[in-house]
Design a protein around this motif. Structure first.
Motif: not given
Length: 57
Positions: A12-20
């Motif tokens: 989940l954290v990496m998903k959000y970082v990827g979106q940034l």
């Protein structure tokens, strides 16, 4: 900090970082020791380690 299927929190954290990154708000760089450095356009820099996120600047 690579997400693994057995670790939903990390995924989940990496998903959000990827979106940034995709939105142009951050850049990622792989470090020599396997960790990832995330630099946000607002000036913050974070080190994404295996079990920790550390703010560098």
């Amino acid at each position: 900090m690579l997400a693994t299927p057995g670790d939903p929190d990390k995924a989940l954290v990496m998903k959000y970082v990827g979106q940034l990154v995709a939105a142009g708000y951050a850049e990622l760089e792989m470090c020599d020791h396997g960790e990832v450095e995330a630099r946000l356009t607002s000036g913050e820099t974070y080190l994404l380690a295996e079990t920790t996120i550390l703010r560098l600047a």
